[in-house]
Design a protein around this motif. Structure first.
Motif, PDB file in Angstrom:
ATOM      1  N   ALA A 187       0.734  -1.224  -0.097  1.00  0.00           N
ATOM      2  CA  ALA A 187       0.081   0.033  -0.031  1.00  0.00           C
ATOM      3  C   ALA A 187       0.819   1.277   0.246  1.00  0.00           C
ATOM      4  CB  ALA A 187      -0.973   0.013   1.129  1.00  0.00           C
ATOM      5  N   LEU A 188       2.161   1.196   0.877  1.00  0.00           N
ATOM      6  CA  LEU A 188       2.776   2.513   0.820  1.00  0.00           C
ATOM      7  C   LEU A 188       3.322   2.653  -0.670  1.00  0.00           C
ATOM      8  CD1 LEU A 188       4.562   1.766   4.066  1.00  0.00           C
ATOM      9  CD2 LEU A 188       3.568   3.911   3.333  1.00  0.00           C
ATOM     10  N   ASP A 189       3.837   1.372  -1.330  1.00  0.00           N
ATOM     11  CA  ASP A 189       4.323   1.611  -2.629  1.00  0.00           C
ATOM     12  C   ASP A 189       3.349   2.201  -3.637  1.00  0.00           C
ATOM     13  OD1 ASP A 189       6.876   0.258  -1.938  1.00  0.00           O
ATOM     14  OD2 ASP A 189       6.376  -1.554  -2.302  1.00  0.00           O
ATOM     15  N   THR A 244      -7.394   1.646   7.326  1.00  0.00           N
ATOM     16  CA  THR A 244      -7.088   0.740   6.573  1.00  0.00           C
ATOM     17  C   THR A 244      -5.652   0.919   5.842  1.00  0.00           C
ATOM     18  OG1 THR A 244      -7.704   2.111   4.714  1.00  0.00           O
ATOM     19  CG2 THR A 244      -9.417   0.951   5.437  1.00  0.00           C
ATOM     20  N   ASP A 245      -5.195   0.078   5.026  1.00  0.00           N
ATOM     21  CA  ASP A 245      -3.680   0.278   5.099  1.00  0.00           C
ATOM     22  C   ASP A 245      -3.502   1.405   3.729  1.00  0.00           C
ATOM     23  OD1 ASP A 245      -3.155  -2.117   6.204  1.00  0.00           O
ATOM     24  OD2 ASP A 245      -3.035  -3.544   4.471  1.00  0.00           O
ATOM     25  N   SER A 246      -4.451   1.750   2.893  1.00  0.00           N
ATOM     26  CA  SER A 246      -4.110   2.764   1.905  1.00  0.00           C
ATOM     27  C   SER A 246      -4.606   4.203   2.548  1.00  0.00           C
ATOM     28  CB  SER A 246      -5.401   2.836   0.851  1.00  0.00           C
ATOM     29  OG  SER A 246      -6.815   2.667   1.506  1.00  0.00           O
ATOM     30  N   GLU A 247      -5.454   4.194   3.818  1.00  0.00           N
ATOM     31  CA  GLU A 247      -5.463   5.484   4.600  1.00  0.00           C
ATOM     32  C   GLU A 247      -4.115   5.683   5.351  1.00  0.00           C
ATOM     33  OE1 GLU A 247     -10.282   5.531   5.543  1.00  0.00           O
ATOM     34  OE2 GLU A 247      -8.923   4.547   6.749  1.00  0.00           O
ATOM     35  N   ALA A 282      -0.383   4.289  15.834  1.00  0.00           N
ATOM     36  CA  ALA A 282      -1.106   3.421  14.833  1.00  0.00           C
ATOM     37  C   ALA A 282      -0.441   3.600  13.388  1.00  0.00           C
ATOM     38  CB  ALA A 282      -2.479   3.415  14.627  1.00  0.00           C
ATOM     39  N   LEU A 283       0.127   4.761  13.153  1.00  0.00           N
ATOM     40  CA  LEU A 283       0.774   5.045  11.901  1.00  0.00           C
ATOM     41  C   LEU A 283       2.172   4.626  12.048  1.00  0.00           C
ATOM     42  CD1 LEU A 283      -0.469   8.624  10.824  1.00  0.00           C
ATOM     43  CD2 LEU A 283      -1.111   6.411  10.015  1.00  0.00           C
ATOM     44  N   ALA A 284       2.886   4.771  13.447  1.00  0.00           N
ATOM     45  CA  ALA A 284       4.085   4.245  13.606  1.00  0.00           C
ATOM     46  C   ALA A 284       4.419   2.851  13.616  1.00  0.00           C
ATOM     47  CB  ALA A 284       4.713   4.677  14.967  1.00  0.00           C
ATOM     48  N   ARG A 285       3.217   2.186  13.873  1.00  0.00           N
ATOM     49  CA  ARG A 285       3.089   0.673  13.485  1.00  0.00           C
ATOM     50  C   ARG A 285       3.028   0.407  12.078  1.00  0.00           C
ATOM     51  NH1 ARG A 285      -0.033   1.228  18.609  1.00  0.00           N
ATOM     52  NH2 ARG A 285      -1.811   0.875  17.107  1.00  0.00           N
ATOM     53  N   ARG A 286       2.517   1.028  11.444  1.00  0.00           N
ATOM     54  CA  ARG A 286       2.407   0.598   9.905  1.00  0.00           C
ATOM     55  C   ARG A 286       3.450   1.096   8.942  1.00  0.00           C
ATOM     56  NH1 ARG A 286      -2.933  -0.144   8.039  1.00  0.00           N
ATOM     57  NH2 ARG A 286      -4.457  -0.448   9.887  1.00  0.00           N
TER      58      ARG A 286
END
Length: 424
Positions: A187-189, A244-247, A282-286
Protein backbone atom coordinates in the motif's frame (compact mmCIF):
# COMPACT_ATOMS: atom_id res chain seq x y z
CA UNK A 1 15.13 5.64 51.43
CA UNK A 2 17.15 3.84 54.07
CA UNK A 3 17.97 0.45 52.58
CA UNK A 4 18.84 -1.22 49.26
CA UNK A 5 15.38 -2.84 49.30
CA UNK A 6 13.66 0.55 49.38
CA UNK A 7 15.93 1.87 46.63
CA UNK A 8 15.21 -1.15 44.43
CA UNK A 9 11.46 -0.82 44.99
CA UNK A 10 11.47 2.90 44.15
CA UNK A 11 13.15 2.65 40.72
CA UNK A 12 10.04 2.24 38.49
CA UNK A 13 8.42 5.21 40.25
CA UNK A 14 11.41 7.41 39.41
CA UNK A 15 11.19 6.52 35.73
CA UNK A 16 7.47 5.89 35.25
CA UNK A 17 8.10 2.35 33.94
CA UNK A 18 10.04 -0.80 34.72
CA UNK A 19 13.37 -0.50 32.87
CA UNK A 20 14.35 -3.58 30.87
CA UNK A 21 17.97 -4.27 29.95
CA UNK A 22 19.01 -0.87 31.28
CA UNK A 23 21.63 0.98 33.27
CA UNK A 24 20.07 3.78 35.30
CA UNK A 25 21.97 6.43 37.27
CA UNK A 26 20.20 8.76 39.70
CA UNK A 27 21.82 11.89 41.17
CA UNK A 28 21.49 12.76 44.86
CA UNK A 29 21.71 16.36 46.06
CA UNK A 30 22.25 18.00 49.41
CA UNK A 31 22.90 16.56 52.83
CA UNK A 32 19.58 14.67 52.90
CA UNK A 33 20.17 12.99 49.53
CA UNK A 34 17.37 14.62 47.52
CA UNK A 35 16.79 12.73 44.28
CA UNK A 36 17.51 14.76 41.16
CA UNK A 37 18.57 14.12 37.58
CA UNK A 38 18.73 10.65 36.10
CA UNK A 39 19.98 8.96 32.94
CA UNK A 40 18.99 5.64 31.41
CA UNK A 41 20.68 3.65 28.67
CA UNK A 42 20.40 0.18 27.25
CA UNK A 43 23.19 -2.05 28.58
CA UNK A 44 25.70 -2.54 25.72
CA UNK A 45 25.99 -6.13 24.58
CA UNK A 46 29.63 -5.53 23.63
CA UNK A 47 31.63 -5.48 26.86
CA UNK A 48 34.39 -3.52 25.10
CA UNK A 49 32.01 -0.52 25.11
CA UNK A 50 31.51 -0.57 28.86
CA UNK A 51 34.43 1.74 29.81
CA UNK A 52 33.48 4.44 27.31
CA UNK A 53 29.78 4.18 28.15
CA UNK A 54 30.52 4.45 31.88
CA UNK A 55 32.63 7.59 31.34
CA UNK A 56 29.96 9.19 29.13
CA UNK A 57 27.10 8.44 31.52
CA UNK A 58 28.98 9.77 34.54
CA UNK A 59 30.02 12.93 32.69
CA UNK A 60 26.50 13.46 31.34
CA UNK A 61 24.78 13.20 34.72
CA UNK A 62 27.34 15.20 36.69
CA UNK A 63 27.87 17.95 34.13
CA UNK A 64 24.08 18.41 33.78
CA UNK A 65 23.93 19.17 37.48
CA UNK A 66 26.85 21.59 37.22
CA UNK A 67 25.10 23.47 34.41
CA UNK A 68 22.16 24.03 36.77
CA UNK A 69 24.48 25.02 39.66
CA UNK A 70 23.38 21.88 41.48
CA UNK A 71 26.28 19.46 41.32
CA UNK A 72 25.33 15.97 42.60
CA UNK A 73 26.63 15.01 46.01
CA UNK A 74 26.36 11.28 45.24
CA UNK A 75 24.91 8.81 42.73
CA UNK A 76 22.84 5.63 42.85
CA UNK A 77 23.47 3.06 40.08
CA UNK A 78 20.99 0.41 38.90
CA UNK A 79 21.71 -2.43 36.46
CA UNK A 80 18.49 -4.10 35.30
CA UNK A 81 18.57 -7.19 33.09
CA UNK A 82 16.64 -10.43 32.96
CA UNK A 83 18.55 -13.75 32.74
CA UNK A 84 19.23 -15.24 29.32
CA UNK A 85 18.51 -18.90 28.58
CA UNK A 86 20.36 -21.07 31.08
CA UNK A 87 21.23 -18.13 33.34
CA UNK A 88 20.09 -17.25 36.84
CA UNK A 89 19.73 -13.84 38.39
CA UNK A 90 22.98 -14.38 40.28
CA UNK A 91 24.72 -15.15 36.97
CA UNK A 92 23.51 -11.82 35.62
CA UNK A 93 24.81 -10.06 38.73
CA UNK A 94 28.23 -11.67 38.36
CA UNK A 95 28.39 -10.95 34.62
CA UNK A 96 27.56 -7.27 35.09
CA UNK A 97 29.88 -6.75 38.06
CA UNK A 98 32.75 -5.31 35.91
CA UNK A 99 30.34 -2.79 34.40
CA UNK A 100 29.13 -1.75 37.85
CA UNK A 101 32.70 -1.35 39.02
CA UNK A 102 33.57 0.74 35.96
CA UNK A 103 30.59 3.01 36.60
CA UNK A 104 31.71 3.50 40.20
CA UNK A 105 35.26 4.43 39.21
CA UNK A 106 34.02 6.77 36.46
CA UNK A 107 31.92 8.70 38.99
CA UNK A 108 34.73 8.65 41.52
CA UNK A 109 37.12 10.13 38.96
CA UNK A 110 34.77 13.14 38.82
CA UNK A 111 34.74 13.40 42.64
CA UNK A 112 31.17 12.14 43.02
CA UNK A 113 30.84 8.90 45.01
CA UNK A 114 28.44 6.06 44.20
CA UNK A 115 26.56 5.35 47.43
CA UNK A 116 24.86 2.22 46.14
CA UNK A 117 25.01 0.05 43.02
CA UNK A 118 22.23 -2.51 42.62
CA UNK A 119 21.57 -5.32 40.16
CA UNK A 120 17.88 -6.13 39.57
CA UNK A 121 17.17 -9.44 37.87
CA UNK A 122 14.56 -12.20 37.95
CA UNK A 123 12.55 -10.65 40.78
CA UNK A 124 15.56 -10.21 43.06
CA UNK A 125 18.21 -7.59 43.74
CA UNK A 126 21.87 -7.63 44.76
CA UNK A 127 24.11 -4.88 46.08
CA UNK A 128 27.57 -4.37 44.62
CA UNK A 129 28.52 -2.11 47.54
CA UNK A 130 27.24 -3.85 50.69
CA UNK A 131 29.51 -6.65 52.00
CA UNK A 132 27.12 -7.68 54.79
CA UNK A 133 25.48 -10.98 53.85
CA UNK A 134 22.94 -10.55 56.65
CA UNK A 135 21.14 -7.81 54.69
CA UNK A 136 22.45 -8.59 51.18
CA UNK A 137 22.76 -12.40 50.90
CA UNK A 138 24.61 -14.06 48.03
CA UNK A 139 21.39 -15.53 46.60
CA UNK A 140 19.86 -12.06 46.40
CA UNK A 141 16.87 -10.50 48.11
CA UNK A 142 13.34 -10.90 46.70
CA UNK A 143 11.71 -7.72 45.46
CA UNK A 144 8.53 -6.66 47.23
CA UNK A 145 5.25 -7.35 45.49
CA UNK A 146 4.27 -4.45 43.20
CA UNK A 147 1.91 -2.00 44.84
CA UNK A 148 2.48 -3.24 48.40
CA UNK A 149 5.29 -0.95 49.60
CA UNK A 150 5.26 2.43 51.31
CA UNK A 151 6.74 3.91 48.13
CA UNK A 152 3.85 2.52 46.08
CA UNK A 153 1.34 4.10 48.45
CA UNK A 154 3.14 7.45 48.38
CA UNK A 155 3.35 7.34 44.58
CA UNK A 156 -0.35 6.56 44.28
CA UNK A 157 -1.17 9.45 46.59
CA UNK A 158 1.03 11.79 44.50
CA UNK A 159 -0.56 10.61 41.24
CA UNK A 160 2.62 8.93 39.95
CA UNK A 161 1.90 6.15 37.46
CA UNK A 162 3.99 3.15 36.44
CA UNK A 163 3.18 2.37 32.79
CA UNK A 164 4.47 -1.18 32.62
CA UNK A 165 7.85 -2.25 31.30
CA UNK A 166 9.98 -0.43 28.79
CA UNK A 167 9.67 -3.34 26.36
CA UNK A 168 5.88 -3.12 26.53
CA UNK A 169 5.98 0.62 25.84
CA UNK A 170 8.30 0.18 22.88
CA UNK A 171 6.16 -2.66 21.50
CA UNK A 172 3.27 -0.22 21.08
CA UNK A 173 5.43 1.76 18.65
CA UNK A 174 7.15 -1.09 16.79
CA UNK A 175 6.23 -1.73 13.11
CA UNK A 176 4.01 -4.71 12.39
CA UNK A 177 5.53 -7.86 10.90
CA UNK A 178 4.47 -10.87 8.90
CA UNK A 179 1.83 -10.89 6.14
CA UNK A 180 0.21 -7.72 7.43
CA UNK A 181 3.52 -5.89 7.06
CA UNK A 182 3.84 -7.05 3.45
CA UNK A 183 0.33 -5.81 2.67
CA UNK A 184 1.05 -2.44 4.26
CA UNK A 185 4.32 -2.12 2.35
CA UNK A 186 2.48 -2.73 -0.93
CA UNK A 187 0.00 0.00 0.00
CA UNK A 188 2.88 2.37 0.73
CA UNK A 189 4.46 1.55 -2.63
CA UNK A 190 1.19 2.29 -4.40
CA UNK A 191 0.65 5.54 -2.49
CA UNK A 192 4.21 6.71 -3.15
CA UNK A 193 3.82 6.06 -6.89
CA UNK A 194 0.67 8.18 -6.97
CA UNK A 195 2.07 10.94 -4.74
CA UNK A 196 5.12 11.93 -6.79
CA UNK A 197 3.30 13.05 -9.97
CA UNK A 198 0.69 14.77 -7.84
CA UNK A 199 3.35 16.85 -6.07
CA UNK A 200 5.00 17.80 -9.37
CA UNK A 201 1.88 19.63 -10.51
CA UNK A 202 1.49 23.34 -9.99
CA UNK A 203 0.42 23.92 -6.38
CA UNK A 204 0.62 20.16 -5.93
CA UNK A 205 2.53 20.34 -2.63
CA UNK A 206 -0.10 22.61 -1.09
CA UNK A 207 -2.87 20.27 -2.25
CA UNK A 208 -1.08 17.25 -0.74
CA UNK A 209 -0.75 19.12 2.55
CA UNK A 210 -4.44 19.94 2.62
CA UNK A 211 -5.39 16.37 1.74
CA UNK A 212 -3.12 14.94 4.44
CA UNK A 213 -4.47 17.24 7.15
CA UNK A 214 -8.05 16.57 6.09
CA UNK A 215 -7.41 12.81 6.29
CA UNK A 216 -5.76 13.18 9.69
CA UNK A 217 -8.69 15.25 10.96
CA UNK A 218 -11.15 12.62 9.73
CA UNK A 219 -9.10 9.84 11.37
CA UNK A 220 -8.93 11.68 14.69
CA UNK A 221 -12.70 12.12 14.62
CA UNK A 222 -13.09 8.42 13.86
CA UNK A 223 -10.79 7.42 16.70
CA UNK A 224 -12.56 9.78 19.08
CA UNK A 225 -15.92 8.16 18.37
CA UNK A 226 -14.57 4.64 18.97
CA UNK A 227 -12.67 4.39 22.26
CA UNK A 228 -11.48 0.81 22.90
CA UNK A 229 -11.02 -0.81 26.30
CA UNK A 230 -9.01 -3.64 27.77
CA UNK A 231 -5.26 -4.13 27.81
CA UNK A 232 -2.86 -1.95 25.83
CA UNK A 233 -2.45 -4.74 23.29
CA UNK A 234 -6.22 -5.06 22.83
CA UNK A 235 -6.67 -1.30 22.49
CA UNK A 236 -3.88 -1.07 19.92
CA UNK A 237 -5.44 -3.90 17.91
CA UNK A 238 -8.76 -2.03 17.86
CA UNK A 239 -6.99 1.15 16.72
CA UNK A 240 -5.24 -0.76 13.93
CA UNK A 241 -8.61 -2.01 12.72
CA UNK A 242 -9.96 1.55 12.48
CA UNK A 243 -7.60 2.58 9.69
CA UNK A 244 -7.07 0.83 6.35
CA UNK A 245 -3.71 0.18 4.74
CA UNK A 246 -4.33 2.77 2.02
CA UNK A 247 -5.43 5.43 4.53
CA UNK A 248 -2.37 4.76 6.68
CA UNK A 249 -0.07 4.91 3.65
CA UNK A 250 -1.41 8.28 2.51
CA UNK A 251 -1.02 9.75 5.99
CA UNK A 252 2.46 8.34 6.55
CA UNK A 253 3.77 9.76 3.28
CA UNK A 254 2.01 13.09 3.75
CA UNK A 255 3.54 13.57 7.21
CA UNK A 256 7.05 13.39 5.75
CA UNK A 257 6.54 17.04 4.78
CA UNK A 258 7.78 19.26 7.61
CA UNK A 259 5.07 21.90 7.25
CA UNK A 260 2.34 19.24 7.28
CA UNK A 261 3.87 17.65 10.36
CA UNK A 262 3.98 21.01 12.16
CA UNK A 263 0.31 21.62 11.39
CA UNK A 264 -0.53 18.11 12.62
CA UNK A 265 1.20 18.97 15.90
CA UNK A 266 -1.71 21.34 16.63
CA UNK A 267 -3.74 18.31 17.82
CA UNK A 268 -1.95 18.28 21.16
CA UNK A 269 -4.45 19.12 23.91
CA UNK A 270 -8.12 19.07 24.76
CA UNK A 271 -10.41 16.30 23.49
CA UNK A 272 -8.26 15.80 20.35
CA UNK A 273 -5.09 14.83 22.25
CA UNK A 274 -5.98 11.23 23.17
CA UNK A 275 -7.29 10.17 19.73
CA UNK A 276 -4.38 11.97 18.03
CA UNK A 277 -1.90 10.02 20.16
CA UNK A 278 -3.64 6.76 19.24
CA UNK A 279 -3.46 7.70 15.55
CA UNK A 280 0.25 8.58 15.63
CA UNK A 281 1.04 5.30 17.39
CA UNK A 282 -1.02 3.37 14.86
CA UNK A 283 0.80 5.06 11.96
CA UNK A 284 4.20 4.29 13.52
CA UNK A 285 3.20 0.61 13.64
CA UNK A 286 2.33 0.76 9.91
CA UNK A 287 5.82 1.88 8.78
CA UNK A 288 6.80 -1.60 7.69
CA UNK A 289 9.74 -2.99 5.75
CA UNK A 290 11.65 -0.42 3.71
CA UNK A 291 9.53 2.38 5.13
CA UNK A 292 10.82 2.00 8.70
CA UNK A 293 12.39 5.47 8.74
CA UNK A 294 9.06 7.04 7.80
CA UNK A 295 7.97 6.29 11.38
CA UNK A 296 10.11 9.17 12.65
CA UNK A 297 7.38 11.77 11.97
CA UNK A 298 4.48 9.96 13.73
CA UNK A 299 6.80 8.91 16.57
CA UNK A 300 7.83 12.53 17.10
CA UNK A 301 4.20 13.64 17.04
CA UNK A 302 3.37 10.92 19.58
CA UNK A 303 6.19 12.12 21.81
CA UNK A 304 4.98 15.71 21.51
CA UNK A 305 1.39 14.82 22.47
CA UNK A 306 2.62 12.78 25.45
CA UNK A 307 4.78 15.66 26.68
CA UNK A 308 1.97 18.15 26.11
CA UNK A 309 -0.37 15.99 28.22
CA UNK A 310 2.21 15.62 31.04
CA UNK A 311 3.25 12.05 30.26
CA UNK A 312 7.02 12.54 30.28
CA UNK A 313 8.05 8.85 30.44
CA UNK A 314 5.99 7.92 27.35
CA UNK A 315 7.27 11.02 25.56
CA UNK A 316 10.89 10.05 26.20
CA UNK A 317 10.30 6.52 24.90
CA UNK A 318 8.60 7.72 21.70
CA UNK A 319 11.26 10.37 21.00
CA UNK A 320 14.07 7.91 21.73
CA UNK A 321 12.56 5.51 19.17
CA UNK A 322 12.39 8.37 16.65
CA UNK A 323 16.00 9.40 17.23
CA UNK A 324 17.16 5.78 17.00
CA UNK A 325 15.79 5.79 13.43
CA UNK A 326 17.06 9.28 12.51
CA UNK A 327 19.44 10.94 15.01
CA UNK A 328 19.39 14.17 12.96
CA UNK A 329 15.62 14.73 13.05
CA UNK A 330 15.51 18.27 14.42
CA UNK A 331 12.00 18.37 15.90
CA UNK A 332 12.63 15.16 17.87
CA UNK A 333 16.00 16.50 19.03
CA UNK A 334 14.47 19.73 20.31
CA UNK A 335 11.62 18.00 22.12
CA UNK A 336 13.89 15.36 23.66
CA UNK A 337 16.25 18.01 25.00
CA UNK A 338 13.40 20.17 26.28
CA UNK A 339 11.91 17.25 28.22
CA UNK A 340 15.24 16.26 29.70
CA UNK A 341 15.89 19.85 30.81
CA UNK A 342 12.51 20.04 32.52
CA UNK A 343 11.09 22.80 30.34
CA UNK A 344 7.40 23.70 30.24
CA UNK A 345 5.57 22.71 27.00
CA UNK A 346 3.07 25.57 27.35
CA UNK A 347 5.04 28.14 25.25
CA UNK A 348 5.07 25.73 22.31
CA UNK A 349 1.40 24.89 22.84
CA UNK A 350 0.58 28.60 22.82
CA UNK A 351 2.57 29.07 19.60
CA UNK A 352 0.68 26.22 17.94
CA UNK A 353 -2.69 27.58 19.09
CA UNK A 354 -1.86 30.98 17.59
CA UNK A 355 -0.72 29.29 14.38
CA UNK A 356 -4.01 27.40 14.23
CA UNK A 357 -6.01 30.59 14.72
CA UNK A 358 -4.05 32.37 11.98
CA UNK A 359 -4.56 29.47 9.60
CA UNK A 360 -8.28 29.47 10.37
CA UNK A 361 -8.54 33.21 9.75
CA UNK A 362 -6.76 33.05 6.39
CA UNK A 363 -6.48 29.63 4.78
CA UNK A 364 -4.16 31.02 2.13
CA UNK A 365 -1.66 32.39 4.64
CA UNK A 366 1.66 30.54 4.80
CA UNK A 367 2.14 28.16 7.69
CA UNK A 368 4.66 29.21 10.31
CA UNK A 369 6.92 26.30 11.19
CA UNK A 370 7.53 25.53 14.85
CA UNK A 371 10.93 23.92 14.28
CA UNK A 372 13.85 24.73 11.98
CA UNK A 373 14.28 22.61 8.89
CA UNK A 374 17.42 20.53 9.02
CA UNK A 375 17.68 17.31 7.10
CA UNK A 376 13.91 16.79 7.17
CA UNK A 377 13.04 16.46 3.53
CA UNK A 378 9.95 14.55 2.37
CA UNK A 379 10.56 10.88 1.63
CA UNK A 380 7.78 9.94 -0.81
CA UNK A 381 9.50 6.92 -2.26
CA UNK A 382 10.66 3.68 -0.78
CA UNK A 383 14.30 3.53 0.31
CA UNK A 384 16.37 0.90 -1.42
CA UNK A 385 19.61 -0.73 -0.45
CA UNK A 386 20.89 -1.71 2.99
CA UNK A 387 19.95 0.25 6.13
CA UNK A 388 21.85 3.45 6.69
CA UNK A 389 24.93 3.00 8.85
CA UNK A 390 26.57 5.55 11.10
CA UNK A 391 29.29 7.75 9.57
CA UNK A 392 32.83 6.54 10.01
CA UNK A 393 34.41 7.69 13.21
CA UNK A 394 31.06 8.38 14.89
CA UNK A 395 29.78 5.10 16.31
CA UNK A 396 26.16 4.95 17.28
CA UNK A 397 25.53 4.75 20.99
CA UNK A 398 23.79 1.80 22.56
CA UNK A 399 20.10 1.59 21.89
CA UNK A 400 17.32 2.80 24.08
CA UNK A 401 18.55 5.99 25.78
CA UNK A 402 15.81 7.91 27.49
CA UNK A 403 18.00 10.16 29.56
CA UNK A 404 19.53 13.45 28.37
CA UNK A 405 20.54 13.55 24.73
CA UNK A 406 23.93 12.34 23.59
CA UNK A 407 26.88 14.65 23.66
CA UNK A 408 29.16 14.92 20.68
CA UNK A 409 32.79 15.82 21.13
CA UNK A 410 35.64 16.84 18.91
CA UNK A 411 37.74 13.85 19.99
CA UNK A 412 39.50 15.79 22.76
CA UNK A 413 36.66 15.71 25.25
CA UNK A 414 35.19 19.08 24.22
CA UNK A 415 31.60 19.48 23.06
CA UNK A 416 31.34 20.07 19.36
CA UNK A 417 29.51 23.16 18.16
CA UNK A 418 26.23 22.81 16.28
CA UNK A 419 25.69 23.64 12.63
CA UNK A 420 25.07 27.31 13.36
CA UNK A 421 28.11 27.56 15.62
CA UNK A 422 26.12 27.42 18.84
CA UNK A 423 26.55 24.65 21.36
CA UNK A 424 23.71 22.16 21.49
Amino acid sequence: MRSPAELADALPYFLGFYPDDSVVMVALHGERGRFGGRVRLGIPTDTAQWPDVADQLADCLISAGKERDDRPAAIIVYLCQEPAAGESGKDVKDRLRPFAQRLRTACGALDVPVLEALCLSNGRFWSYCCPDFRCCPAEGTPMVMPGTSVMAAAAAYAGMQVRGSLKEMEARLRPRSGPRAAEQEKALDTAAGALVPHMLRRDGAAAVRRDTLDRADAMIRRFRLDTPSGSNRARDACDDALITDSEAAALILGLQDRVTRDRAAEWMDGPAAAPALRLWRALARRCAGGYAEHAVAPLTLAGWVCWSTEDGPSARVALSCALALDPDYTFAQLLHRAINEGLDPEPLRRCLREQHQEAGADTEAPTVSTAPAAKETPRPTKRSGPPRSAPAGRPRGPRGATGPGRRTTDGRGRRRAGRDGSRR
